[in-house]
Design a protein around this motif. Structure first.
Motif: not given
Lengths: 112, 119
Positions: A46-51
């Motif tokens: 995992x690197x990033x989550x964007x919402x």
């Protein structure tokens, strides 16, 4: 149908040569967009989550941005250890389903 | 702490045989996912378990595929009468998915995968 398309399929950079990877998506409704890194023979990391559109996140030489139709993973002054396949995935609104829809990935090679 | 583990790491089988793949999630993770990664393709969702809720089986490609999970622990993915098109890397992931929690999507932690080759 929910779909994720990543481009380019492969990218070769020289060490220090900045660039961007693209992830375009079509979903019925976006709960979140995710970037993962995958090294050969290993599971995605995992690197990033964007919402939401306009959101940005950074980690070391990586910066992820999100619009209503696409996301970019910007790589600034990459190093050989950044070589990997970068995966983009979306979590669509689908009742109670928690599945992620993945793109095919961009294979990044950074030459010293 | 220990991550997601999968076994075996590699499995070679003959067409028509049944195989069982195992996943040990991170302790305390309530959600568990199985994905398939074919050569040159993106990860395909197969099945999702969350606590005691009925699993989401919407990604299973045929009735030859089934999966079970014991409580919030180990999961096994079974493929019956394997076909050559089943050859792929099967990945398991787990996450701390809190029922009734905030509408955020928790990070999925992936195992190293099982490479299945059907001859």
């Amino acid at each position: 149908e929910d779909q994720v398309t990543q481009s380019p399929e492969a990218l070769r950079l020289q060490e220090g040569e900045s660039s961007s990877l693209n992830c375009s998506y079509t979903v019925s409704g976006l709960r979140g967009l995710f970037w993962y890194r995958q090294d050969p023979g290993k599971g995605p990391e995992f690197l990033f989550t964007l919402y939401s559109a306009g959101e940005e996140k950074e980690k070391e030489r990586l910066k992820a941005t999100l619009t209503k139709k696409e996301s970019f993973l910007h790589i600034t002054a990459p190093k050989p250890e950044d070589s990997a396949t970068y995966l983009c995935a979306v979590a669509p609104f689908q009742g109670g389903s928690e599945k992620l829809v993945f793109g095919k990935g961009t294979k990044l090679t950074v030459n010293p | 702490g220990a991550g997601v583990s999968q076994s075996p790491s590699n499995k070679v089988t003959e067409k028509g045989k049944d195989v069982e793949l195992r996943c040990d999630p991170i302790s305390g993770h309530t959600a568990l996912y199985w994905y398939r990664q074919r050569l040159g393709q993106g990860l395909e969702f197969l099945i999702y378990f969350q606590g005691n809720s009925a699993p989401d089986k919407s990604g299973l490609p045929s009735d030859r595929f089934s999966a079970e999970r014991t409580g919030e622990s180990v999961s096994t993915l079974t493929i019956q009468r394997t076909q050559q098109e089943d050859s792929a890397v099967y990945l398991c992931a787990s996450s701390l998915r809190l029922a009734g929690g905030p509408p955020v999507y928790n990070e999925q932690f992936f195992g190293p995968g099982t490479r299945l080759t059907v001859l």
